[in-house]
Scaffold this motif. Structure first.
Motif, PDB file in Angstrom:
ATOM      1  N   LYS A  55       0.799  -1.232   0.000  1.00  0.00           N
ATOM      2  CA  LYS A  55       0.000   0.000   0.000  1.00  0.00           C
ATOM      3  C   LYS A  55       0.833   1.285   0.000  1.00  0.00           C
ATOM      4  CE  LYS A  55      -4.074  -1.838   0.071  1.00  0.00           C
ATOM      5  NZ  LYS A  55      -5.024  -1.613  -1.009  1.00  0.00           N
ATOM      6  N   ARG A 148     -19.979   1.846  -0.402  1.00  0.00           N
ATOM      7  CA  ARG A 148     -19.451   2.705  -1.468  1.00  0.00           C
ATOM      8  C   ARG A 148     -19.598   4.181  -1.059  1.00  0.00           C
ATOM      9  NH1 ARG A 148     -21.666   0.262  -5.503  1.00  0.00           N
ATOM     10  NH2 ARG A 148     -19.846  -0.962  -6.050  1.00  0.00           N
ATOM     11  N   CYS A 151     -16.901   5.025   1.406  1.00  0.00           N
ATOM     12  CA  CYS A 151     -15.609   5.178   0.716  1.00  0.00           C
ATOM     13  C   CYS A 151     -15.530   6.507  -0.027  1.00  0.00           C
ATOM     14  CB  CYS A 151     -15.371   4.020  -0.256  1.00  0.00           C
ATOM     15  SG  CYS A 151     -15.023   2.460   0.585  1.00  0.00           S
ATOM     16  N   ASP A 152     -16.689   7.026  -0.441  1.00  0.00           N
ATOM     17  CA  ASP A 152     -16.725   8.324  -1.130  1.00  0.00           C
ATOM     18  C   ASP A 152     -16.754   9.491  -0.150  1.00  0.00           C
ATOM     19  OD1 ASP A 152     -16.686   7.087  -3.586  1.00  0.00           O
ATOM     20  OD2 ASP A 152     -18.860   7.157  -3.874  1.00  0.00           O
ATOM     21  N   ALA A 190     -14.192   1.942   5.621  1.00  0.00           N
ATOM     22  CA  ALA A 190     -13.807   2.394   4.268  1.00  0.00           C
ATOM     23  C   ALA A 190     -12.372   1.991   3.949  1.00  0.00           C
ATOM     24  CB  ALA A 190     -13.972   3.911   4.158  1.00  0.00           C
ATOM     25  N   MET A 191     -11.477   2.098   4.947  1.00  0.00           N
ATOM     26  CA  MET A 191     -10.074   1.700   4.731  1.00  0.00           C
ATOM     27  C   MET A 191      -9.974   0.201   4.428  1.00  0.00           C
ATOM     28  SD  MET A 191      -8.169   3.860   7.729  1.00  0.00           S
ATOM     29  CE  MET A 191      -6.716   2.822   7.675  1.00  0.00           C
ATOM     30  N   ARG A 194     -11.125  -0.577   0.927  1.00  0.00           N
ATOM     31  CA  ARG A 194     -10.100  -0.245  -0.082  1.00  0.00           C
ATOM     32  C   ARG A 194      -8.974  -1.275  -0.063  1.00  0.00           C
ATOM     33  NH1 ARG A 194     -11.556   5.304   0.638  1.00  0.00           N
ATOM     34  NH2 ARG A 194     -10.298   5.515   2.509  1.00  0.00           N
ATOM     35  N   ASP A 195      -8.511  -1.603   1.147  1.00  0.00           N
ATOM     36  CA  ASP A 195      -7.390  -2.555   1.271  1.00  0.00           C
ATOM     37  C   ASP A 195      -7.739  -3.930   0.703  1.00  0.00           C
ATOM     38  OD1 ASP A 195      -5.679  -0.783   2.389  1.00  0.00           O
ATOM     39  OD2 ASP A 195      -5.893  -1.475   4.453  1.00  0.00           O
ATOM     40  N   ASN A 197     -10.074  -4.525  -1.552  1.00  0.00           N
ATOM     41  CA  ASN A 197     -10.686  -4.401  -2.892  1.00  0.00           C
ATOM     42  C   ASN A 197     -12.114  -4.949  -2.906  1.00  0.00           C
ATOM     43  OD1 ASN A 197      -8.291  -3.373  -4.102  1.00  0.00           O
ATOM     44  ND2 ASN A 197      -7.450  -5.442  -4.078  1.00  0.00           N
TER      45      ASN A 197
END
Length: 199
Positions: A55, A148, A151-152, A190-191, A194-195, A197
């Motif tokens: 990362k 989602r 995350c936004d 959210a992290m 992302r991590d 996927n």
């Protein structure tokens, strides 16, 4: 045996280097991003093993792996991560990574993993590869939509408006998501998304 560790967290980088030196690795060098890692290889020649934080800046997913493999003259390049999904690890191995080393690995296991990969083998912790991916398949369509939104960087109110739901309903979904993802709060969820996927 020459090992290069590239990680943007000073403490992690130095801890891994220290562990390896205690285990008898004499030449262990550290850098903080992909650009520095490639420059180090160009300056001092290929390393027996390069460990890249999945990362860190410059990696851009598995693009960084491909760039480092090319720079390191065909010698092993492996990934380090504190939080990487099994599917992502499998992708990395399919694309030529020498393996995956969790940042939580015990010191003796770390030393053995490094020796194993330098010998030309592929390393991934057995227990990790046997576990189902934690959350990817467990989220409902609605939970995925809410995730989602998290995350936004949207507020519960904004997510509710976008999905035409009540704000209280979104709060419930966020609570459920945090439970499923083992997240401390919405930002952590959210992290993790992302991590791993997940979206």
């Amino acid at each position: 045996m020459r090992v290069l560790i590239a990680d943007d967290h000073d403490l992690v980088r130095e801890a891994i280097a220290s562990l390896l030196m205690q285990e008898g690795f004499e030449a262990v060098e550290t850098v903080s991003d992909l650009g520095e890692a490639i420059a180090q290889v160009e300056q001092s020649g290929a390393f027996d093993l390069v460990l890249l934080d999945y990362k860190m800046p410059g990696m851009n997913g598995l693009e960084g792996l491909a760039r480092m493999k090319a720079a390191n003259d065909g010698k092993p390049v492996a990934l380090l991560s504190g939080n990487m999904s099994r599917a992502a690890v499998q992708d990395a191995i399919n694309q030529g990574a020498a393996g995956f080393v969790p940042k939580t690995i015990a010191s003796i296991s770390l030393s053995n993993a490094v020796k194993f990969m330098i010998a030309g083998e592929i390393f991934a912790p057995y227990n990790f590869m046997q576990e189902p991916d934690s959350a990817a398949g467990n989220l409902s369509t609605r939970e995925t939509e809410v995730l989602r939104g998290l995350c936004d960087g949207l507020s519960n109110k904004e997510i509710a408006r976008n999905l035409d739901l009540q704000e209280a309903t979104i709060k419930l979904h966020v609570k459920t998501l945090c439970g499923k993802l083992e997240a401390r709060n919405r930002t952590h969820a959210a992290m993790i998304a992302r991590d791993q996927n997940l979206l």
